[in-house]
Design a protein around this motif. Structure first.
Motif, PDB file in Angstrom:
ATOM      1  N   LYS A  49       0.861  -1.170   0.000  1.00 30.74           N
ATOM      2  CA  LYS A  49       0.000   0.000   0.000  1.00 30.74           C
ATOM      3  C   LYS A  49       0.903   1.227   0.000  1.00 30.74           C
ATOM      4  O   LYS A  49       1.976   1.217   0.589  1.00 30.74           O
ATOM      5  N   TYR A  50       0.470   2.281  -0.700  1.00 38.63           N
ATOM      6  CA  TYR A  50       1.291   3.482  -0.727  1.00 38.63           C
ATOM      7  C   TYR A  50       0.416   4.723  -0.773  1.00 38.63           C
ATOM      8  O   TYR A  50      -0.763   4.673  -1.091  1.00 38.63           O
ATOM      9  N   ILE A  51       1.044   5.851  -0.424  1.00 39.97           N
ATOM     10  CA  ILE A  51       0.391   7.147  -0.476  1.00 39.97           C
ATOM     11  C   ILE A  51       1.337   8.125  -1.164  1.00 39.97           C
ATOM     12  O   ILE A  51       2.545   8.092  -0.932  1.00 39.97           O
ATOM     13  N   LYS A  52       0.793   8.925  -2.047  1.00 45.74           N
ATOM     14  CA  LYS A  52       1.574   9.958  -2.723  1.00 45.74           C
ATOM     15  C   LYS A  52       1.593  11.186  -1.835  1.00 45.74           C
ATOM     16  O   LYS A  52       0.562  11.624  -1.327  1.00 45.74           O
ATOM     17  N   LEU A  53       2.766  11.728  -1.618  1.00 46.23           N
ATOM     18  CA  LEU A  53       2.954  12.924  -0.817  1.00 46.23           C
ATOM     19  C   LEU A  53       3.351  14.079  -1.730  1.00 46.23           C
ATOM     20  O   LEU A  53       3.777  13.841  -2.868  1.00 46.23           O
ATOM     21  N   PRO A  54       3.241  15.325  -1.273  1.00 45.09           N
ATOM     22  CA  PRO A  54       3.608  16.458  -2.135  1.00 45.09           C
ATOM     23  C   PRO A  54       5.035  16.383  -2.687  1.00 45.09           C
ATOM     24  O   PRO A  54       5.290  16.822  -3.798  1.00 45.09           O
ATOM     25  N   HIS A  55       5.965  15.803  -1.921  1.00 51.12           N
ATOM     26  CA  HIS A  55       7.354  15.718  -2.376  1.00 51.12           C
ATOM     27  C   HIS A  55       7.891  14.289  -2.390  1.00 51.12           C
ATOM     28  O   HIS A  55       9.098  14.081  -2.373  1.00 51.12           O
ATOM     29  N   GLY A  56       7.020  13.295  -2.411  1.00 50.35           N
ATOM     30  CA  GLY A  56       7.527  11.930  -2.403  1.00 50.35           C
ATOM     31  C   GLY A  56       6.433  10.909  -2.243  1.00 50.35           C
ATOM     32  O   GLY A  56       5.308  11.093  -2.706  1.00 50.35           O
ATOM     33  N   ARG A  57       6.770   9.847  -1.528  1.00 52.62           N
ATOM     34  CA  ARG A  57       5.860   8.721  -1.409  1.00 52.62           C
ATOM     35  C   ARG A  57       6.203   7.922  -0.153  1.00 52.62           C
ATOM     36  O   ARG A  57       7.369   7.807   0.230  1.00 52.62           O
ATOM     37  N   ALA A  58       5.178   7.361   0.470  1.00 51.51           N
ATOM     38  CA  ALA A  58       5.356   6.443   1.596  1.00 51.51           C
ATOM     39  C   ALA A  58       4.699   5.128   1.211  1.00 51.51           C
ATOM     40  O   ALA A  58       3.629   5.119   0.604  1.00 51.51           O
ATOM     41  N   SER A  59       5.339   4.008   1.547  1.00 50.27           N
ATOM     42  CA  SER A  59       4.767   2.706   1.207  1.00 50.27           C
ATOM     43  C   SER A  59       4.958   1.733   2.362  1.00 50.27           C
ATOM     44  O   SER A  59       5.896   1.839   3.143  1.00 50.27           O
ATOM     45  N   VAL A  60       4.007   0.798   2.427  1.00 51.23           N
ATOM     46  CA  VAL A  60       4.048  -0.261   3.439  1.00 51.23           C
ATOM     47  C   VAL A  60       3.959  -1.585   2.699  1.00 51.23           C
ATOM     48  O   VAL A  60       3.023  -1.812   1.934  1.00 51.23           O
ATOM     49  N   GLY A  61       4.961  -2.427   2.888  1.00 54.08           N
ATOM     50  CA  GLY A  61       4.979  -3.749   2.263  1.00 54.08           C
ATOM     51  C   GLY A  61       4.823  -4.830   3.307  1.00 54.08           C
ATOM     52  O   GLY A  61       4.562  -4.554   4.483  1.00 54.08           O
ATOM     53  N   ASN A  62       5.008  -6.061   2.880  1.00 55.90           N
ATOM     54  CA  ASN A  62       4.916  -7.193   3.802  1.00 55.90           C
ATOM     55  C   ASN A  62       6.089  -7.251   4.767  1.00 55.90           C
ATOM     56  O   ASN A  62       5.975  -7.794   5.861  1.00 55.90           O
ATOM     57  N   SER A  63       7.236  -6.691   4.362  1.00 56.00           N
ATOM     58  CA  SER A  63       8.420  -6.807   5.206  1.00 56.00           C
ATOM     59  C   SER A  63       9.119  -5.473   5.469  1.00 56.00           C
ATOM     60  O   SER A  63      10.173  -5.451   6.090  1.00 56.00           O
ATOM     61  N   HIS A  64       8.545  -4.355   4.999  1.00 54.15           N
ATOM     62  CA  HIS A  64       9.221  -3.080   5.184  1.00 54.15           C
ATOM     63  C   HIS A  64       8.248  -1.898   5.080  1.00 54.15           C
ATOM     64  O   HIS A  64       7.147  -2.037   4.565  1.00 54.15           O
ATOM     65  N   VAL A  65       8.723  -0.767   5.568  1.00 53.84           N
ATOM     66  CA  VAL A  65       8.036   0.512   5.424  1.00 53.84           C
ATOM     67  C   VAL A  65       9.054   1.465   4.831  1.00 53.84           C
ATOM     68  O   VAL A  65      10.221   1.460   5.228  1.00 53.84           O
ATOM     69  N   ARG A  66       8.628   2.297   3.870  1.00 48.58           N
ATOM     70  CA  ARG A  66       9.568   3.184   3.191  1.00 48.58           C
ATOM     71  C   ARG A  66       8.977   4.575   3.058  1.00 48.58           C
ATOM     72  O   ARG A  66       7.788   4.733   2.788  1.00 48.58           O
ATOM     73  N   LEU A  67       9.819   5.593   3.239  1.00 51.77           N
ATOM     74  CA  LEU A  67       9.453   6.984   3.011  1.00 51.77           C
ATOM     75  C   LEU A  67      10.519   7.604   2.139  1.00 51.77           C
ATOM     76  O   LEU A  67      11.709   7.537   2.462  1.00 51.77           O
ATOM     77  N   THR A  68      10.115   8.182   1.030  1.00 56.14           N
ATOM     78  CA  THR A  68      11.040   8.841   0.120  1.00 56.14           C
ATOM     79  C   THR A  68      10.541  10.255  -0.116  1.00 56.14           C
ATOM     80  O   THR A  68       9.380  10.458  -0.467  1.00 56.14           O
ATOM     81  N   LEU A  69      11.414  11.237   0.089  1.00 55.78           N
ATOM     82  CA  LEU A  69      11.090  12.635  -0.164  1.00 55.78           C
ATOM     83  C   LEU A  69      12.186  13.249  -1.014  1.00 55.78           C
ATOM     84  O   LEU A  69      13.363  12.925  -0.858  1.00 55.78           O
ATOM     85  N   ARG A  70      11.787  14.157  -1.894  1.00 61.18           N
ATOM     86  CA  ARG A  70      12.752  14.885  -2.719  1.00 61.18           C
ATOM     87  C   ARG A  70      12.250  16.319  -2.824  1.00 61.18           C
ATOM     88  O   ARG A  70      11.256  16.590  -3.495  1.00 61.18           O
ATOM     89  N   ILE A  71      12.950  17.225  -2.159  1.00 62.57           N
ATOM     90  CA  ILE A  71      12.523  18.614  -2.066  1.00 62.57           C
ATOM     91  C   ILE A  71      13.568  19.485  -2.751  1.00 62.57           C
ATOM     92  O   ILE A  71      14.741  19.482  -2.361  1.00 62.57           O
ATOM     93  N   GLY A  72      13.145  20.208  -3.767  1.00 66.36           N
ATOM     94  CA  GLY A  72      14.061  21.103  -4.480  1.00 66.36           C
ATOM     95  C   GLY A  72      14.402  22.313  -3.622  1.00 66.36           C
ATOM     96  O   GLY A  72      13.521  22.943  -3.037  1.00 66.36           O
ATOM     97  N   LEU A  73      15.680  22.644  -3.531  1.00 71.21           N
ATOM     98  CA  LEU A  73      16.099  23.784  -2.718  1.00 71.21           C
ATOM     99  C   LEU A  73      15.670  25.112  -3.330  1.00 71.21           C
ATOM    100  O   LEU A  73      15.613  26.120  -2.628  1.00 71.21           O
ATOM    101  N   ASP A  74      15.355  25.106  -4.605  1.00 64.00           N
ATOM    102  CA  ASP A  74      14.944  26.347  -5.261  1.00 64.00           C
ATOM    103  C   ASP A  74      13.418  26.484  -5.339  1.00 64.00           C
ATOM    104  O   ASP A  74      12.913  27.417  -5.953  1.00 64.00           O
ATOM    105  N   GLU A  75      12.703  25.605  -4.669  1.00 64.62           N
ATOM    106  CA  GLU A  75      11.244  25.639  -4.682  1.00 64.62           C
ATOM    107  C   GLU A  75      10.756  26.844  -3.876  1.00 64.62           C
ATOM    108  O   GLU A  75      11.171  27.051  -2.740  1.00 64.62           O
TER     109      GLU A  75
END
Length: 104
Positions: A49-75
């Motif tokens: 299962k996953y959710i889209k975030l304004p600067h990335g994504r969070a996901s939950v799997g059978n064996s892990h949880v992951r959060l990825t963000l990418r924020i531009g410094l010039d934003e």
């Protein structure tokens, strides 16, 4: 000019059954001959299962949880530290809901 391109059966099938476009790379063997290699398509695994975030994504799997963000410094009007705090809270809420069995 005519160029002969070698393509895998899988990629050809995807071209014929889809919208007629594939992302990939073309390698030239000679000036009139080349090979096409399709990029790997990321598809969510069953049960993930996953959710889209304004600067990335969070996901939950059978064996892990992951959060990825990418924020531009010039934003404009974005403080990276604030975005990280806000979006990690959103991701944390999402993970809690997944483990509690709630719909999201």
């Amino acid at each position: 000019m005519n160029v002969t391109i070698q393509i895998s059966d899988e990629a050809y099938k995807a071209l014929m059954s889809g919208n007629g476009r594939l992302r990939g790379s073309l390698g030239m063997v000679s000036p009139t001959e080349g090979n096409f290699n399709a990029y790997r398509r990321d598809t969510p695994k069953p049960g993930n299962k996953y959710i889209k975030l304004p600067h990335g994504r969070a996901s939950v799997g059978n064996s892990h949880v992951r959060l990825t963000l990418r924020i531009g410094l010039d934003e404009a009007d974005i403080a990276p530290a604030d975005a990280i705090m806000d979006e990690s809270r959103m991701a944390s809420d999402f993970v809690d809901k997944v483990f509690d069995g709630q719909e999201f």
